[in-house]
Design a protein around this motif. Structure first.
Motif, short mmCIF file in Angstrom:
data_model
loop_
_atom_site.label_atom_id
_atom_site.label_comp_id
_atom_site.label_asym_id
_atom_site.label_seq_id
_atom_site.Cartn_x
_atom_site.Cartn_y
_atom_site.Cartn_z
N LEU A 56 35.52 -19.20 -17.06
CA LEU A 56 35.79 -18.04 -17.92
C LEU A 56 37.29 -17.76 -18.01
O LEU A 56 37.84 -17.48 -19.08
N LEU A 57 37.94 -17.85 -16.86
CA LEU A 57 39.39 -17.61 -16.83
C LEU A 57 40.12 -18.61 -17.72
O LEU A 57 41.01 -18.25 -18.48
N ALA A 61 39.68 -17.76 -21.24
CA ALA A 61 40.47 -16.58 -21.59
C ALA A 61 41.94 -16.95 -21.77
O ALA A 61 42.59 -16.53 -22.73
N VAL A 62 42.47 -17.76 -20.84
CA VAL A 62 43.88 -18.15 -20.95
C VAL A 62 44.12 -18.92 -22.25
O VAL A 62 45.15 -18.78 -22.89
N ASN A 63 43.12 -19.69 -22.64
CA ASN A 63 43.26 -20.44 -23.89
C ASN A 63 42.82 -19.65 -25.12
O ASN A 63 42.70 -20.19 -26.21
N LEU A 84 33.75 -12.12 -21.41
CA LEU A 84 34.70 -11.16 -20.87
C LEU A 84 33.99 -10.15 -19.97
O LEU A 84 34.49 -9.81 -18.88
N ALA A 85 32.82 -9.71 -20.42
CA ALA A 85 32.05 -8.76 -19.62
C ALA A 85 31.64 -9.41 -18.29
O ALA A 85 31.70 -8.79 -17.23
N LEU A 130 32.47 -10.39 -12.36
CA LEU A 130 32.82 -11.30 -11.27
C LEU A 130 34.07 -10.82 -10.53
O LEU A 130 34.20 -10.97 -9.32
N MET A 131 35.01 -10.24 -11.28
CA MET A 131 36.22 -9.75 -10.63
C MET A 131 35.95 -8.52 -9.79
O MET A 131 36.57 -8.32 -8.76
N GLN A 132 35.00 -7.71 -10.26
CA GLN A 132 34.68 -6.51 -9.49
C GLN A 132 34.00 -6.88 -8.18
O GLN A 132 34.12 -6.16 -7.20
N GLU A 133 33.29 -8.00 -8.20
CA GLU A 133 32.66 -8.47 -6.97
C GLU A 133 33.68 -8.95 -5.95
O GLU A 133 33.46 -8.86 -4.75
#
Lengths: 547, 178
Positions: free
Chosen positions: A12-13, A16-18, A26-27, A32-35
């Motif tokens: 996913l990252l 996003a970078v691309n 994104l959701a 995943l980041m909140q985890e």
């Protein structure tokens, strides 16, 4: 080990970078980041790196340009007072064409643009570049005791236009091969490659075959060269005098248009002298060839300067505060790789000879003066300087042939430990003293730049550079060609120490890599280090003695 | 001629210089918050404008990055509110947290950049070439993939791995310095 969700996050990252992630992705990324907070760090690091890479790889070192703008003392001008407002209005109106690839470049263009409009504040003039030779048709080859009207320094490249030598001697080579010798006072117009108008004064010209037809005009006469060496003077009330040393010239009335080979003029042959009055009244005369400037006159004068410097140098070497003094004379049986160079400081510091590594012996400031060239990446002069220096003066005569966007060494200590000096021509084209500090941030605060070199003197000419460090006043002063060219207050100051160091290069890149080699793209023919802080007057004297 | 005294700068010019110095990290910050949006450059310009407008409230000598990143944060949230909820925006509270992390991790930016330069020098030539194609020539992954006759996915993965290595390398270098 990476978990399944780590792999999912990485994917996913990357999307996003691309710029390819969708709102579902994104959701999920948010979840995943909140985890795992580490993923959030990873996310921001990747985006930051991506931005850094874009800027870094754009070849133009934009950030350095910004450093340069920030370091510019001219930011104090009234124009920049309104700069921010101006920037704001243009950015919001978006009326400017975005010609640059990146937003940063665009912002910079906008920021710099107002300064282009005021000649004294031109940031462009501060950027490293070679001597501006665009449009030049001639160059000053050699000169001595020369003073030019409207200039503080000798010109290097000459474009068409007025040239007024008030005093002194100058040798000019026009690109078509014509050599002109000038002795001040002389006032002329360089009109084109093959045409000069002499308002007043005397010149001598040596014209090679390929420049036949070279024409000099005065108020009363047109002189067309037919392959020769001649001298011409323009005196008061329209009187001109011509002497031909060799070959032939044709004289024509000043109002005769379109002179060419078909219309013979008044010939003047080898050894003849002619005076020409206002109405093209010519008369044979006797002129003393020695009245005209010549190569030998310049050579004599230059040799006198050298002799004067030699005497000064011998006295200077006796100074008790002198630690290192190299003049690079006597390149006796110069070996290709290694050679000792005598430290003339007396009494010499114990083991303080220099060792020339590589560094070819080359022509110095004057004919007969020797210099060391540092053009190759291996060229260097190794020195060892024990002791602490509460005050330090570094000075040299150097000819820097190019500002090439990399740092170029004058004197660099092998390491950059706290309170070790790095004296160099920085990549932005200024003389700079850096001082080692425990952290990079502190070291940055210790950098002392001078004015841009090429705002003071043309690149490619011999120049005198001096930098004075004084820990008592916590100050660094720079001088270029005897003129004060920068003053910096330091946040703190202690005695400097040098240890092993190099003139003209830096050892470190060889062992560590990752840095452009810092050899000086040029030569040095005199180098000195003193344990005292010389004042402006002393620096000026040093410059005057050696110019 | 005026000497190059560093203490004689006009305040506004200094702010402008600071803006320029912080472009790269501002852009990085904006991008990580509005991931997927193509209009980061426009947003960056808007942020620059606000910074200029508010320049007189900034105190030279205080932390410019903390101040500027705050403005960038507000700008992103402001924009987020104009979007429908379904658009590509993170939650407000999450955005705040993300921006906090991003601001903090970009604080040693100059050192990071210096470290990056060294890390780039040490990259194996093939990796370096790939990075140059992507960033120096601004090529799309698709065009790199077709030139190298490899699947786009593999190019993308390789680039991702190289970026990871570079981040690791920067952290190692900065760790060594400390």
């Amino acid at each position: 080990m990476k978990s399944e969700s780590d792999r999912e996050f990485a994917k996913l990252l990357d999307l996003a970078v691309n710029g390819q992630i969708d709102h579902v992705g994104l959701a999920r990324a948010e979840q995943l980041m909140q985890e795992d907070r580490q993923r959030m760090e990873c996310w921001v690091d990747h985006f930051r790196l991506d931005s850094m890479l874009s800027d870094e790889m754009d070849r133009r070192s934009i950030v350095d340009l910004v450093d340069l703008v920030a370091a510019s003392n001219e930011a104090d001008s009234p124009e920049t007072g309104t700069l921010a407002a101006w920037l704001a209005s243009h950015l919001s109106g978006r009326t400017m064409p975005w010609i640059a690839a990146t937003a940063l470049a665009a912002v910079l263009l906008l920021m710099l643009a107002p300064r282009f409009w005021t000649p004294s504040n031109s940031v462009v003039s501060q950027l490293p570049h070679r001597t501006d030779s665009s449009g030049a048709i001639a160059m000053l080859v050699q000169s001595t005791a020369d003073r030019w009207k409207g200039r503080t320094q000798s010109p290097a490249m000459l474009s068409p236009g007025r040239l007024q030598l008030e005093s002194g001697l100058a040798e000019i080579e026009i690109y078509n091969g014509v050599t002109m010798y000038l002795e001040g006072p002389v006032d002329l117009d360089l009109i084109s490659l093959d045409r000069v108008h002499l308002h007043h004064g005397k010149i001598r010209a040596v014209v090679p075959e390929q420049a036949l037809g070279f024409t000099v005009t005065t108020e009363s006469v047109q002189l067309v060269d037919r392959g020769t060496e001649f001298a011409i003077s323009a005196e008061y009330q329209g009187l001109s005098k011509v002497h031909v040393f060799d070959g032939l010239v044709d004289l024509y009335p000043i109002d005769q248009p379109d002179v060419d080979d078909d219309k013979p003029g008044h010939p003047v042959h080898q050894g003849q002298s002619v005076e020409v009055g206002p109405a093209f009244a010519t008369r044979e005369t006797e002129l003393d060839p020695d009245e005209f400037p010549s190569a030998s006159a310049i050579d004599r004068s230059v040799e006198q300067r050298r002799q004067r410097w030699v005497q000064w140098s011998q006295q200077f070497a006796k100074r008790s505060d002198l630690v290192l003094y190299f003049t690079f004379e006597n390149p006796r049986d110069h070996k290709p790789h290694r050679q000792r160079v005598d430290n003339l400081a007396s009494p010499p510091q114990e083991p303080s000879q220099g060792t020339i590594v590589g560094g070819e012996s080359m022509a110095g400031r004057w004919p007969g003066k020797n210099a060391i060239g540092f053009y190759h990446s291996a060229d260097r002069v190794r020195v060892r300087v024990p002791g602490d220096f509460p005050q330090l003066t570094l000075a040299c005569w150097a000819r820097v042939d190019e500002l090439r966007g990399a740092n170029q060494a004058l004197l660099l200590t092998d390491t950059f430990e706290p309170w070790q000096p790095h004296w160099q021509i920085a990549r932005e084209g200024v003389l700079k003293l850096g001082i080692g500090q425990p952290t990079p941030q502190e070291a940055r605060a210790m950098r002392s730049p001078s004015q841009p070199l090429n705002s003071v003197t043309p690149i490619g000419r011999w120049m005198h550079l001096a930098t004075v460090y004084d820990s008592e006043t916590k100050s660094v002063q720079h001088y270029i060609n005897g003129d004060h060219a920068g003053s910096n207050q330091l946040p703190s100051a202690k005695p400097l120490r040098i240890g092993t160091a190099e003139i003209g290069n830096w050892l470190k890149p060889r062992t560590e890599g990752g840095e452009p080699v810092r050899n000086l793209d040029g030569r040095i023919d005199e180098f000195m280090l003193l344990r005292s802080a010389l004042d402006a007057k002393a620096i000026r004297e040093m410059y005057e003695a050696g110019r | 001629m005026k000497p190059g005294n560093n203490e004689q700068k006009g305040v506004d010019a200094e702010v402008v210089a600071l803006i320029a110095q912080h472009q790269s990290r501002l852009r990085g910050l904006l991008r990580c918050m509005i991931a997927g949006h193509a209009d980061v450059d426009d947003l960056l310009q808007e942020v620059n404008v606000v910074i200029c407008q508010k320049a007189d409230t900034f105190e030279i000598g205080t932390d410019f990055w903390a101040w500027a990143s705050q403005i960038a944060r507000y700008k992103v949230m402001e924009r987020g509110r104009t979007f429908a909820r379904s658009r590509l925006v993170f939650d407000d509270s999450f955005l705040d947290e993300l921006a906090e992390v991003a601001t903090q991790r970009a604080s040693g930016f100059d050192e990071q950049r210096d470290a990056l330069r060294r890390c780039l020098q040490n990259l194996p030539p093939a990796q370096r070439a790939l990075i140059e194609m992507r960033y120096a020539s601004e090529r799309t992954i698709g065009s790199i993939a077709s030139e190298m006759d490899r699947p786009a996915g593999s190019i993308r993965q390789t680039l991702y791995r190289i970026r990871g290595l570079l981040i690791q390398c920067i952290q190692n270098r900065l760790g060594d310095l400390a």
